[in-house]
Design a protein around this motif. Structure first.
Motif, PDB file in Angstrom:
ATOM      1  N   TYR A 128       0.999  -1.340  -0.364  1.00  0.00           N
ATOM      2  CA  TYR A 128      -0.026  -0.119  -0.242  1.00  0.00           C
ATOM      3  C   TYR A 128       1.386   1.071  -0.174  1.00  0.00           C
ATOM      4  N   GLY A 131       1.707   2.612  -3.312  1.00  0.00           N
ATOM      5  CA  GLY A 131       0.886   3.034  -3.985  1.00  0.00           C
ATOM      6  C   GLY A 131      -0.487   1.921  -4.481  1.00  0.00           C
ATOM      7  N   THR A 133      -3.112  -0.783  -5.105  1.00  0.00           N
ATOM      8  CA  THR A 133      -4.287  -1.246  -4.499  1.00  0.00           C
ATOM      9  C   THR A 133      -4.440  -2.499  -4.392  1.00  0.00           C
TER      10      THR A 133
ATOM     11  N   GLU B  75     -10.573   4.887  -2.236  1.00  0.00           N
ATOM     12  CA  GLU B  75     -10.185   4.378  -2.497  1.00  0.00           C
ATOM     13  C   GLU B  75      -8.885   5.055  -3.781  1.00  0.00           C
ATOM     14  N   GLN B  76      -9.345   5.961  -4.642  1.00  0.00           N
ATOM     15  CA  GLN B  76      -8.796   6.207  -5.501  1.00  0.00           C
ATOM     16  C   GLN B  76      -8.171   7.411  -4.636  1.00  0.00           C
ATOM     17  N   ILE B  79      -5.343   5.996  -2.985  1.00  0.00           N
ATOM     18  CA  ILE B  79      -3.839   6.087  -3.486  1.00  0.00           C
ATOM     19  C   ILE B  79      -3.950   7.307  -3.744  1.00  0.00           C
ATOM     20  N   LYS B  83       0.527   7.863  -2.763  1.00  0.00           N
ATOM     21  CA  LYS B  83       1.151   7.345  -4.239  1.00  0.00           C
ATOM     22  C   LYS B  83       2.459   8.999  -4.515  1.00  0.00           C
ATOM     23  N   VAL B 111       2.566   0.192 -10.877  1.00  0.00           N
ATOM     24  CA  VAL B 111       2.032   1.524  -9.994  1.00  0.00           C
ATOM     25  C   VAL B 111       2.193   2.375 -10.563  1.00  0.00           C
TER      26      VAL B 111
END
Lengths: 225, 248
Positions: A128, A131, A133, B75-76, B79, B83, B111
């Motif tokens: 995680y 990044g 999912t 979730e997006q 994420i 990142k 990713v």
């Protein structure tokens, strides 16, 4: 060598090839097809159970409960002899594949679920943190590690299945054991013929165990010795 | 760069974070210190949403998230924020089924969608930077703790994050291996990487931090440049904590 001994040796030699051929042509394909489909079913069931989606997890739990709680023999009878009452008549080989697939799926889903849960929380977090999912983490990080843990128990389950396929004889599949029964009917030598077929099963499981060991060995390369 | 406003985190009845406000500027190294159970690790884990805060706001670069008990963060959005952040863990958490180089390539390929060649080139560059260019093909279990942690730092850097979070990066290491990890972290700080570091290494805080934050009981007790925190301590609780730490 007396006449009786010679007679037994002749019967054993004559029956060896038909039985081995039945083993190679029916027992092994039945095992391989059922096991492959069963593993896919097992993985889907394991994923359903850890998905956190309640209805999905409930269906998976129900399926495992039913299959593990009832005899495989009875399941095969329901599929092959019972379903025609509902208008569903299955080819005997197909019926056997369905029965064994359901069984492999249920038992091994528990193995896979335990393996997935055995991977430390830190691995999920590391995935995680870069990044990923949940899906990517599962596919790239968790499942490859879980797969290694499952090799020994799945190997055992595969060898069990080779032997369990003899139950298909009861739904008229001419696999190896059914073939041995036919030989016994013709020769009236149950002791020697059934020992002979047992030896062929032993041969199969021994070879498979050796394969299992070499597979385990390959998976060990990244594990602390 | 990072702005945290009135951040709360509750586990059941236990309120671990009781309203944290903090700012981290670009290029700054902020060191968070505090006794165990003070909430410092939870705060760090809230910054990349490994823990979802119960209430409060986090701004990171151009992303702004508001937390309330009723609204679930998508979730997006999680994420997207992750990142922008890298994380280095106390127990390294390298992927054991991948070599050092593959560990550093994984996120770049999966990713960020970089090609394997580009990811590998970057991985080898980073391994050289952390002094492990000849360990690229080794699996984590073949490396010492200090080496594993340096791979962990390289893995975080490979994602080109805006900030790297360090969660007690040297606490699991044998004493003689601590230095090599701190050296890499000091170099990073000197290069202008934005870093938030939870640690008990007071010498690191003294030498590399732009700002030290002392947390106790889920609240910030005292913050300021290291000279102020260590030489001109304002609060009684900070004095007590520092005297215990330095007595060890």
């Amino acid at each position: 060598m007396d006449e009786r001994t010679q007679q037994i040796i002749t019967i054993l030699l004559d029956s060896f090839w038909p039985m081995l051929v039945a083993g190679i042509k029916v027992t092994i394909p039945l095992t391989l097809i059922s096991f492959t489909l069963g593993l896919i079913l097992a993985l889907l069931t394991a994923l359903a159970r850890i998905s956190g989606i309640k209805p999905l997890a409930a269906i998976a739990r129900f399926y495992v409960w039913v299959i593990r709680g009832t005899p495989l023999l009875v399941q095969l009878f329901i599929i092959f002899y019972g379903l025609p009452n509902l208008g569903i008549t299955l080819d005997r080989f197909v019926a056997a594949v369905i029965g064994f697939t359901l069984s492999v799926g249920a038992y091994n889903s528990e193995i896979m679920r335990a393996a997935i849960l055995s991977i430390s929380k830190g691995q999920w977090e590391a995935a995680y943190s870069i990044g990923m999912t949940r899906r990517q983490a599962l596919k790239r990080i968790i499942l490859p590690q879980a797969a290694r843990v499952t090799v020994p128990p799945l190997g055992n389950s595969f060898i069990s299945l080779v032997k369990d396929t003899s139950l298909a004889a009861t739904i008229t599949v001419t696999e190896m054991f059914q073939t041995s029964q036919q030989v016994v009917a013709a020769t009236y030598e149950p002791l020697w013929i059934y020992i002979e077929v047992a030896v062929i099963y032993l041969l199969f499981s021994t070879v498979l165990s050796a394969l299992q060991n070499s597979l385990e060995h390959r998976f060990e390369r990244y594990v602390q010795k | 760069m990072i702005e945290v406003k009135n951040l709360h985190k509750r586990f059941g009845n236990l309120e671990v974070l009781q309203g944290i406000d903090m700012k981290v500027k670009k290029g700054e190294t902020v060191v968070i210190i505090g006794p165990s159970g003070s909430g410092k690790t939870t705060l760090l884990r809230c910054l990349n949403l490994l823990e979802i805060p119960t209430a409060g706001e986090i701004t990171l670069g151009n992303r702004h998230l508001v937390f309330t008990e009723s609204v679930k963060i998508k979730e997006q959005d999680i994420i997207a924020l992750r990142k922008q952040t890298g994380m280095v863990f106390q127990n390294y958490n390298l992927f054991p089924h991948m070599t050092a180089a593959e560990n550093i390539m994984e996120g770049q390929v999966t990713v960020l969608g970089r090609s394997r060649d580009a990811a590998r080139k970057r991985a080898l560059e980073l391994l050289r930077k952390v002094g492990l260019e000849n360990r690229a093909e080794m699996y984590p279990h073949q490396l010492s703790g200090g080496q594993q942690q340096r791979v962990g730092i390289a893995r975080a850097m490979a994602m080109d994050p805006d900030v790297i979070l360090f969660d007690e990066p040297t606490s699991a290491l044998d004493p003689e291996l601590v230095g090599e990890v701190l050296k890499v972290m000091k170099e990073l700080a000197a290069e202008g990487m934005t870093m938030v570091v939870v640690t008990h290494e007071m010498n690191f805080a003294r030498e590399a931090a732009d700002k030290v934050i002392f947390i106790d009981g889920g609240r910030i007790v005292e913050e300021g440049p290291p000279e102020q925190i260590f030489e001109n301590t304002q609060h009684e609780r900070t004095i007590q904590f520092l005297s215990k730490i330095t007595n060890i």
